[in-house]
Design a protein around this motif. Structure first.
Motif, PDB file in Angstrom:
ATOM      1  N   ASP A  15      34.801  45.411 -29.328  1.00 18.27           N
ATOM      2  CA  ASP A  15      34.297  45.287 -27.952  1.00 18.27           C
ATOM      3  C   ASP A  15      34.289  46.659 -27.279  1.00 18.27           C
ATOM      4  N   ARG A  16      35.382  47.388 -27.437  1.00 15.50           N
ATOM      5  CA  ARG A  16      35.479  48.740 -26.866  1.00 15.50           C
ATOM      6  C   ARG A  16      34.374  49.630 -27.413  1.00 15.50           C
ATOM      7  N   ASP A  17      34.177  49.592 -28.740  1.00 16.31           N
ATOM      8  CA  ASP A  17      33.150  50.432 -29.365  1.00 16.31           C
ATOM      9  C   ASP A  17      31.750  50.035 -28.907  1.00 16.31           C
ATOM     10  N   SER A  18      31.537  48.738 -28.680  1.00  9.84           N
ATOM     11  CA  SER A  18      30.236  48.297 -28.164  1.00  9.84           C
ATOM     12  C   SER A  18      29.996  48.855 -26.766  1.00  9.84           C
ATOM     13  N   LEU A  19      31.036  48.874 -25.927  1.00 10.15           N
ATOM     14  CA  LEU A  19      30.870  49.449 -24.595  1.00 10.15           C
ATOM     15  C   LEU A  19      30.614  50.954 -24.689  1.00 10.15           C
ATOM     16  N   ILE A  20      31.272  51.619 -25.593  1.00 10.34           N
ATOM     17  CA  ILE A  20      31.033  53.055 -25.770  1.00 10.34           C
ATOM     18  C   ILE A  20      29.572  53.303 -26.122  1.00 10.34           C
ATOM     19  N   GLU A  21      29.003  52.472 -26.986  1.00 11.24           N
ATOM     20  CA  GLU A  21      27.579  52.596 -27.326  1.00 11.24           C
ATOM     21  C   GLU A  21      26.701  52.337 -26.107  1.00 11.24           C
ATOM     22  N   ILE A  22      27.071  51.365 -25.300  1.00 15.15           N
ATOM     23  CA  ILE A  22      26.326  51.070 -24.074  1.00 15.15           C
ATOM     24  C   ILE A  22      26.387  52.257 -23.124  1.00 15.15           C
ATOM     25  N   ILE A  23      27.562  52.825 -22.940  1.00 13.90           N
ATOM     26  CA  ILE A  23      27.726  53.985 -22.061  1.00 13.90           C
ATOM     27  C   ILE A  23      26.865  55.147 -22.549  1.00 13.90           C
ATOM     28  N   ALA A  24      26.773  55.315 -23.856  1.00 17.03           N
ATOM     29  CA  ALA A  24      25.985  56.413 -24.431  1.00 17.03           C
ATOM     30  C   ALA A  24      24.489  56.279 -24.128  1.00 17.03           C
ATOM     31  N   GLU A  25      24.046  55.094 -23.734  1.00  8.46           N
ATOM     32  CA  GLU A  25      22.649  54.910 -23.351  1.00  8.46           C
ATOM     33  C   GLU A  25      22.321  55.608 -22.037  1.00  8.46           C
ATOM     34  N   LYS A  26      23.351  55.993 -21.293  1.00  3.77           N
ATOM     35  CA  LYS A  26      23.215  56.730 -20.030  1.00  3.77           C
ATOM     36  C   LYS A  26      22.415  55.963 -18.982  1.00  3.77           C
ATOM     37  N   LYS A  27      22.579  54.647 -18.949  1.00  2.00           N
ATOM     38  CA  LYS A  27      21.946  53.818 -17.921  1.00  2.00           C
ATOM     39  C   LYS A  27      22.988  53.448 -16.878  1.00  2.00           C
ATOM     40  N   ARG A  28      22.550  53.319 -15.648  1.00  2.00           N
ATOM     41  CA  ARG A  28      23.412  52.825 -14.569  1.00  2.00           C
ATOM     42  C   ARG A  28      23.748  51.374 -14.920  1.00  2.00           C
ATOM     43  N   THR A  29      25.029  51.090 -15.218  1.00  2.00           N
ATOM     44  CA  THR A  29      25.453  49.845 -15.831  1.00  2.00           C
ATOM     45  C   THR A  29      26.439  49.085 -14.951  1.00  2.00           C
ATOM     46  N   HIS A  30      26.245  47.764 -14.881  1.00  2.00           N
ATOM     47  CA  HIS A  30      27.175  46.893 -14.171  1.00  2.00           C
ATOM     48  C   HIS A  30      27.750  45.882 -15.150  1.00  2.00           C
ATOM     49  N   LEU A  31      29.074  45.801 -15.191  1.00  2.00           N
ATOM     50  CA  LEU A  31      29.800  44.843 -16.037  1.00  2.00           C
ATOM     51  C   LEU A  31      30.288  43.701 -15.161  1.00  2.00           C
ATOM     52  N   TYR A  32      30.271  42.470 -15.699  1.00  4.15           N
ATOM     53  CA  TYR A  32      30.863  41.379 -14.934  1.00  4.15           C
ATOM     54  C   TYR A  32      31.559  40.369 -15.842  1.00  4.15           C
ATOM     55  N   CYS A  33      32.536  39.696 -15.249  1.00  8.33           N
ATOM     56  CA  CYS A  33      33.296  38.637 -15.929  1.00  8.33           C
ATOM     57  C   CYS A  33      33.755  37.661 -14.844  1.00  8.33           C
ATOM     58  N   LYS A  43      40.092  55.666 -22.478  1.00  9.41           N
ATOM     59  CA  LYS A  43      41.275  56.200 -23.159  1.00  9.41           C
ATOM     60  C   LYS A  43      40.916  57.077 -24.343  1.00  9.41           C
ATOM     61  N   ILE A  44      39.764  56.844 -24.933  1.00  9.35           N
ATOM     62  CA  ILE A  44      39.357  57.700 -26.046  1.00  9.35           C
ATOM     63  C   ILE A  44      38.247  58.666 -25.625  1.00  9.35           C
ATOM     64  N   GLY A  45      38.101  58.833 -24.307  1.00 10.78           N
ATOM     65  CA  GLY A  45      37.220  59.866 -23.792  1.00 10.78           C
ATOM     66  C   GLY A  45      35.745  59.524 -23.755  1.00 10.78           C
ATOM     67  N   CYS A  46      35.415  58.245 -23.759  1.00 12.20           N
ATOM     68  CA  CYS A  46      33.999  57.860 -23.794  1.00 12.20           C
ATOM     69  C   CYS A  46      33.641  56.945 -22.641  1.00 12.20           C
ATOM     70  N   GLY A  47      34.243  57.138 -21.503  1.00  9.25           N
ATOM     71  CA  GLY A  47      34.041  56.214 -20.389  1.00  9.25           C
ATOM     72  C   GLY A  47      32.912  56.545 -19.444  1.00  9.25           C
ATOM     73  N   GLY A  48      32.039  57.474 -19.799  1.00  8.65           N
ATOM     74  CA  GLY A  48      30.889  57.745 -18.958  1.00  8.65           C
ATOM     75  C   GLY A  48      31.124  58.777 -17.875  1.00  8.65           C
ATOM     76  N   HIS A  49      32.151  59.607 -18.019  1.00  9.86           N
ATOM     77  CA  HIS A  49      32.440  60.589 -16.980  1.00  9.86           C
ATOM     78  C   HIS A  49      31.346  61.638 -16.831  1.00  9.86           C
ATOM     79  N   ASP A  50      30.554  61.850 -17.867  1.00 11.89           N
ATOM     80  CA  ASP A  50      29.520  62.882 -17.810  1.00 11.89           C
ATOM     81  C   ASP A  50      28.148  62.297 -17.488  1.00 11.89           C
ATOM     82  N   TYR A  51      28.116  61.140 -16.882  1.00  9.20           N
ATOM     83  CA  TYR A  51      26.865  60.456 -16.566  1.00  9.20           C
ATOM     84  C   TYR A  51      26.012  61.241 -15.582  1.00  9.20           C
ATOM     85  N   THR A  52      24.752  61.395 -15.917  1.00  8.93           N
ATOM     86  CA  THR A  52      23.759  61.884 -14.981  1.00  8.93           C
ATOM     87  C   THR A  52      22.513  61.041 -15.207  1.00  8.93           C
TER      88      THR A  52
END
Length: 121
Positions: A75-93, A108-117
């Motif tokens: 699940d974490r790796d899937s989100l990392i792939e989603i973040i790499a798409e560089k789209k403005r993303t909304h998660l819900y549950c 935690k592994i440095g792939c949380g979208g901090h460099d998003y533009t």
């Protein structure tokens, strides 16, 4: 909707209703990710209904559903792939908590979208 901006790329909330799609449009969301399995609670709007409404307004959707507190590395790796798409993303549950936990795991592994533009701003 209890909307929470996690960073410039990612936001999260609890369960959406069809009327919440307008807020996502206002927030320039490009991708909507559901972290909640259908049928968790009676009366919960289905992923398919939310996805149809979002898609009708030009918002892409993905289903990345898992039970609360059962986030896997996949699940974490899937989100990392989603973040790499560089789209403005909304998660819900259900409450927003599991979406935030998933996002924190990616961070935690440095792939949380901090460099998003965004090219769309």
């Amino acid at each position: 909707m209890n909307y929470l901006k996690l960073n410039e790329q990612i936001s999260a909330s609890g369960q959406l209703t069809l009327s919440d799609i307008e807020r996502l449009i206002d927030e320039k969301v490009e991708l909507l990710v559901c972290n909640r399995p259908n049928g968790e609670d009676a009366g919960q709007e289905t992923y398919e209904a939310i996805a149809a409404a979002a898609t009708a307004h030009g918002i892409d959707t993905k289903l990345l559903a898992f039970s609360s507190y059962q986030i896997s590395n996949d699940d974490r790796d899937s989100l990392i792939e989603i973040i790499a798409e560089k789209k403005r993303t909304h998660l819900y549950c259900r409450s927003g908590a599991r979406s935030k936990r998933l996002w924190r795991m990616a961070n935690k592994i440095g792939c949380g979208g901090h460099d998003y533009t965004s090219d769309k701003e």
